[in-house]
Design an enzyme around this catalytic site. Structure first.
Site, PDB file in Angstrom:
ATOM      1  CE1 TYR A   1      -3.605  -2.311   5.179  1.00 39.28           C
ATOM      2  CE2 TYR A   1      -3.080  -0.044   4.598  1.00 39.28           C
ATOM      3  CZ  TYR A   1      -3.418  -1.325   4.226  1.00 39.28           C
ATOM      4  OH  TYR A   1      -3.551  -1.642   2.881  1.00 39.28           O
TER       5      TYR A   1
ATOM      6  CB  SER B   1      -0.892   0.015   1.249  1.00 39.64           C
ATOM      7  OG  SER B   1      -1.555   1.255   1.387  1.00 39.64           O
TER       8      SER B   1
END
Length: 261
Positions: free
Chosen positions: A163, A150
């Site tokens: 995350y 990501s």
């Protein structure tokens, strides 16, 4: 079944980006293992879509990639093929927590996210290594691992600090594995920005997800919200022979968001 069919595992492929990736590989005539953790009905639907798209063979394997025994069981589903050409580590999870809310994340949250997002890909690669090496020997070209990371792992901003940290670690792991597994296996990562999937709806509800989407459309230079199919094209480019000389890369696809932040 074509003898030279590509053989691939796509983790977390019951829906979203994983399912879109599997369907592209199916159109290339691949043999596929569709993996899910809890969404069996969705996984079976993805498998059927892949069969209709032209996959040479489709198997479905349940397993949580944070558990090493499950990773070995997922890979064992492909053992009858005697090789793997592609491993896509797409399974991921998050917890949506505002960045100022340091009390909103516990050590258990970090461990859970790292377990799926970072340790899981490592365990999958370890379990699949011998089959990936067999694939390289059979084809005369490198086998491919693609880690779905990501932009949060690059810029530190995402659904939560835990995350972002787990994806930053995955980017580093990608480089380390690329060194360790060369020259038979190449390892790259895809770093998407916003993807227009139910991911945000599950975490923030319909209204919250709409706010995120509207904010992305307003800010990104290309004025688009990437779909799962958009990102899957990049994943498959890195998985297929056209990118055969690439390894150790973390390729960003964020509609230009990094240009303004």
């Amino acid at each position: 079944m074509a003898k030279d069919s590509l053989c691939a595992i796509v983790t977390g492929s019951a829906s979203g980006l994983g399912a879109a990736t599997a369907e592209i590989l199916a159109r290339n005539g691949a043999r596929l293992v569709i993996n899910y953790s809890s969404s069996k009905t969705e996984a079976e639907a993805t498998a059927e879509a892949c069969r209709k798209a032209g996959a040479a063979e489709v198997l479905v394997a349940q397993g949580d990639v944070s558990k090493d025994d499950d990773c070995r069981r997922i890979v064992a589903a492909a053992s009858g093929w005697g090789k793997l050409d592609i491993l896509v580590n797409n399974a991921g999870t998050t917890k949506h927590v505002a960045y100022g809310d340091l009390d909103g994340l516990s050590a258990d949250d970090f461990q859970r996210l790292y377990g799926v997002n970072t340790v899981g890909p490592f365990q999958m690669v370890r379990a699949a290594r011998s089959l990936l090496e067999a694939g390289a020997k059979a084809s005369g070209r490198t086998s491919a691992v693609v880690n779905v990371s990501s932009v949060a792992g690059i810029n530190g901003v995402g659904s939560s600090m835990a995350y972002a940290a787990s994806k930053g670690a995955l980017n580093t792991l990608t480089r380390s594995l690329a060194v360790a597994l060369a020259p038979m296996i190449r390892v790259n990562a895809v770093c998407p920005g916003y993807i227009d999937t139910p991911w945000f709806t599950k975490g923030r509800g319909e209204e919250g997800a709409k706010k995120v989407r509207d904010a992305v459309l307003a800010r990104v230079p290309l004025k688009v919200a990437s779909s799962a199919a958009d990102i899957a094209q990049l994943v498959c480019f890195l998985a297929l022979p056209a990118s055969g000389n690439m390894t150790g890369e973390a390729v960003r696809m964020d509609a230009g968001m990094h240009l303004i932040t």
